[in-house]
Design a protein around this motif. Structure first.
Motif: not given
Lengths: 110, 114
Positions: A90, A49, A104, B101-102, A101, B104-107, A34, B42-43, A88, A43-44, B99, B88, A36, A38, A59, A46
């Motif tokens: 990732l 992928y 970055g 896909k993920y 992850f 994400f929320g806004t954080g 993937y 990173s996360l 950023f 937020g992230l 597959t 997050f 991403y 930022q 996407e 996508l």
């Protein structure tokens, strides 16, 4: 154990220049990969992928593209960068459950 | 379209206090992820919640999942400064390509004040 690498770590590029970011995974085979982005303080998002070599799902079309020339290599590219491409970036890999992850790449477009 | 919303977006709290971060999502999903991100980094994966009613705890953080309400919570107990970070949540969506896909929320940007 699995490891994910990204390079470069930081990059400053002028508007209109090309881009190539690389991501490689070690210690696993046939990972889902993937990309991403930022934006600062956000937020992230996508971008792309991939489930296998040469298989890319997009996407966010925009001016970015991705390629997967090898099983554990994922590349993000652009022919002409825009200011809005700053952020950023990732890379992540997944075995189907957990997502891991990379460190970055911080891209600044000037 | 799958949406993932977190609240609050910003949280400033005193050390020693308790607080909860909420994560709502808009479609059915049995799996919910929580991540931590330090500034410029990173996360880092914190929790993976795999089923309705799942509860996971690590130190001062406890996460839970209610798939019927499409809600996950991240509870902070007796906050300490080291918990300052952005948190997050994410849900996964199975794709016909085979597959996940993920999304994400806004954080939630958490700042713990000494």
């Amino acid at each position: 154990s699995q490891t994910i690498h990204q390079w470069p770590a930081t990059l400053v590029q002028p508007v209109g220049s090309p881009l190539s970011l690389e991501c490689t995974v070690e210690g696993t085979s046939n990972p889902n990969l993937y990309w991403y982005r930022q934006a600062a303080g956000r937020g992230l998002q996508l971008l792309f992928y991939s489930v296998g070599i040469g298989q890319i799902s997009s996407e966010v079309p925009q001016n970015l593209s991705a390629s997967r020339p090898q099983d554990r290599q994922f590349i993000l590219s652009s022919k002409k960068l825009l200011l809005s491409d700053s952020g950023f970036y990732l890379c992540a890999w997944s075995s189907g459950l957990y997502e891991y992850f990379g460190p970055g790449t911080r891209l600044t477009v000037t | 379209e799958l949406k993932v919303e977190q609240n609050p977006l910003f949280l400033s709290m005193q050390e020693g206090k308790n607080y909860t971060i909420y994560c709502n999502y808009s479609t059915t999903s049995d799996r919910l992820y929580w991540y931590r991100q330090d500034p410029g980094k990173s996360l880092e994966s914190l929790f993976v919640l795999l089923s309705n009613g799942a509860v996971k705890q690590e130190g001062r953080l406890m996460a839970s999942l209610d798939t019927k309400a499409r809600l996950s919570t991240l509870h902070i107990t007796a906050a300490v400064h080291d918990l300052s970070a952005t948190y997050f949540c994410a849900v996964d969506m199975y794709e016909t390509s085979g597959t996940y896909k993920y999304i994400f929320g806004t954080g939630t940007r958490l700042k713990v004040l000494a």
